[in-house]
Design a protein around this motif. Structure first.
Motif, short mmCIF file in Angstrom:
data_model
loop_
_atom_site.label_atom_id
_atom_site.label_comp_id
_atom_site.label_asym_id
_atom_site.label_seq_id
_atom_site.Cartn_x
_atom_site.Cartn_y
_atom_site.Cartn_z
N SER A 101 -0.23 -0.64 -8.56
CA SER A 101 -0.56 0.60 -9.27
C SER A 101 -1.76 0.45 -10.19
O SER A 101 -1.88 -0.55 -10.91
N PRO A 102 -2.63 1.47 -10.23
CA PRO A 102 -3.74 1.46 -11.19
C PRO A 102 -3.28 1.83 -12.60
O PRO A 102 -4.02 1.64 -13.56
N ASP A 103 -2.06 2.35 -12.73
CA ASP A 103 -1.51 2.74 -14.03
C ASP A 103 0.01 2.61 -13.95
O ASP A 103 0.70 3.53 -13.52
N ILE A 104 0.53 1.46 -14.35
CA ILE A 104 1.95 1.19 -14.17
C ILE A 104 2.82 2.14 -15.00
O ILE A 104 3.92 2.50 -14.60
N TYR A 105 2.32 2.56 -16.17
CA TYR A 105 3.11 3.50 -16.98
C TYR A 105 3.30 4.82 -16.25
O TYR A 105 4.41 5.37 -16.22
N LEU A 106 2.23 5.31 -15.65
CA LEU A 106 2.32 6.56 -14.90
C LEU A 106 3.22 6.38 -13.68
O LEU A 106 3.99 7.28 -13.33
N SER A 107 3.15 5.23 -13.04
CA SER A 107 4.00 4.96 -11.88
C SER A 107 5.47 4.99 -12.26
O SER A 107 6.30 5.52 -11.52
#
Length: 331
Positions: A101-107
């Motif tokens: 993921s390029p943004d684990i929080y968003l994932s």
């Protein structure tokens, strides 16, 4: 989800930000592992663990019988079983998100908002297999076939349906014409119910199973959610040409998400078969953050927030009346 949003905000200023994603996933493990009577399959697994003569054991893979008997022999109660499987499931998805993921929080927010986290509280064996394949996906994408095959073997040992999941992953690795993907999406949307009835009336009968679309409630599924998923699929189709140019790596995640939507179109009201969706649809947790980069400013925030908010509404519909009780009785 609120915890994830808070940690994402703090990650910009905290020197301990590298630990935040793991802390979030640990919270998810604890909620899943300590839950009592949450999930349609909870009672069946508790009985399988506690009663070695349970008829439900006949449906288990040999590994699970050995695991339950071994844990019980050394003195663990079923709580330890649920905690261990929670670690496997959440750990597998966390490992995959961390690498892809390029943004684990968003994932993680998408994982919760789309109902994927709640669904993993149900079909424990299959969810363990799905999580293992998800964790092994980076090996597949990098062409490390020997290492990926180990993940496949482990997944099949956990649940035989991982054979289907592996086939879906291999299909997702191919490159398809956009019109072909769009065509399959339309056909599955318009004719999915017909295909579902054929499978239910013929294939399921040949497998000598009593499962039908009436065996379980639709759960988080609904006819309206089907329209939402397909609208999201159309959005991805429109974004795909730009996305492929800016991030060729996104092709696989696009394919898997579309495969997941198409399977959902066919089996959205047939929960037992709809579970195959979970081998493909979780890759939306990677695709959505990737498509976010195609937008700028407020439109970027509006794009993500709208999709996550709408999907979260359906998840809340499913869990709003769910009562969570916990215990820590491991021995």
């Amino acid at each position: 989800m609120l915890e994830t949003v808070v940690f994402k905000g703090l990650s910009a200023i905290s020197p301990y930000r590298k630990y935040f994603p793991a802390m979030i996933m640990l919270t998810m493990v604890l909620i899943m592992g300590l839950r009592v009577n949450v999930g349609v399959d909870y009672g069946a697994y508790a009985e399988i663990y506690d009663n070695k003569y349970s008829v439900n054991r006949y449906a288990l893979e040999p590994f699970w019988i050995w695991l339950c008997d071994s844990m019980k022999f050394v003195g663990f109660k079923s709580r330890a079983f649920f905690m261990l499987t929670a670690l496997v499931i959440i750990g597998g998805y966390y490992s995959g998100m961390k690498k892809m993921s390029p943004d684990i929080y968003l994932s993680i927010i998408i994982f919760i908002g789309c109902g994927l986290y709640y669904e993993t509280s149900n079909t424990i064996r299959q969810c363990c297999a799905q999580a293992v394949l998800f964790a092994g996906t980076p090996r597949l994408l990098s062409g490390e076939w020997k290492k990926f095959s180990l993940f496949v073997i482990c997944a099949v040992i956990l649940h035989v349906s991982a054979i289907v999941g592996t086939i879906l992953l291999l299909l997702g690795r191919q490159t398809y014409k956009l019109w072909m993907v769009g065509g399959v999406l339309i056909v599955s949307f318009l004719g999915g119910s017909i295909v579902s009835r054929i499978i239910e009336n013929n294939v399921m009968a040949l497998m000598a199973t009593s499962y039908t679309s009436e065996s379980f409630s639709d759960g988080v599924s609904s006819g309206l959610l089907k329209y939402v998923y397909n609208l999201i699929g159309v959005i991805f189709l429109l974004l795909y040409p730009r996305l492929r140019k800016t991030n060729p790596r996104a092709v696989f995640f696009f394919n898997m998400t579309m495969i997941g939507i198409c399977i959902y179109n066919v089996f959205y009201s047939f929960m037992v078969m709809r579970r195959f969706t979970q081998y493909a649809l979780p890759y939306i947790t990677i695709l959505l953050p990737m498509t976010e980069s195609l937008f700028r400013g407020r439109s970027r925030l509006l794009y993500i927030c709208t999709i996550v908010f709408v999907l979260t509404i359906f998840t809340l519909k499913q869990v709003i009346n769910t009562s969570y009780n916990f215990d820590i009785d491991f021995f």
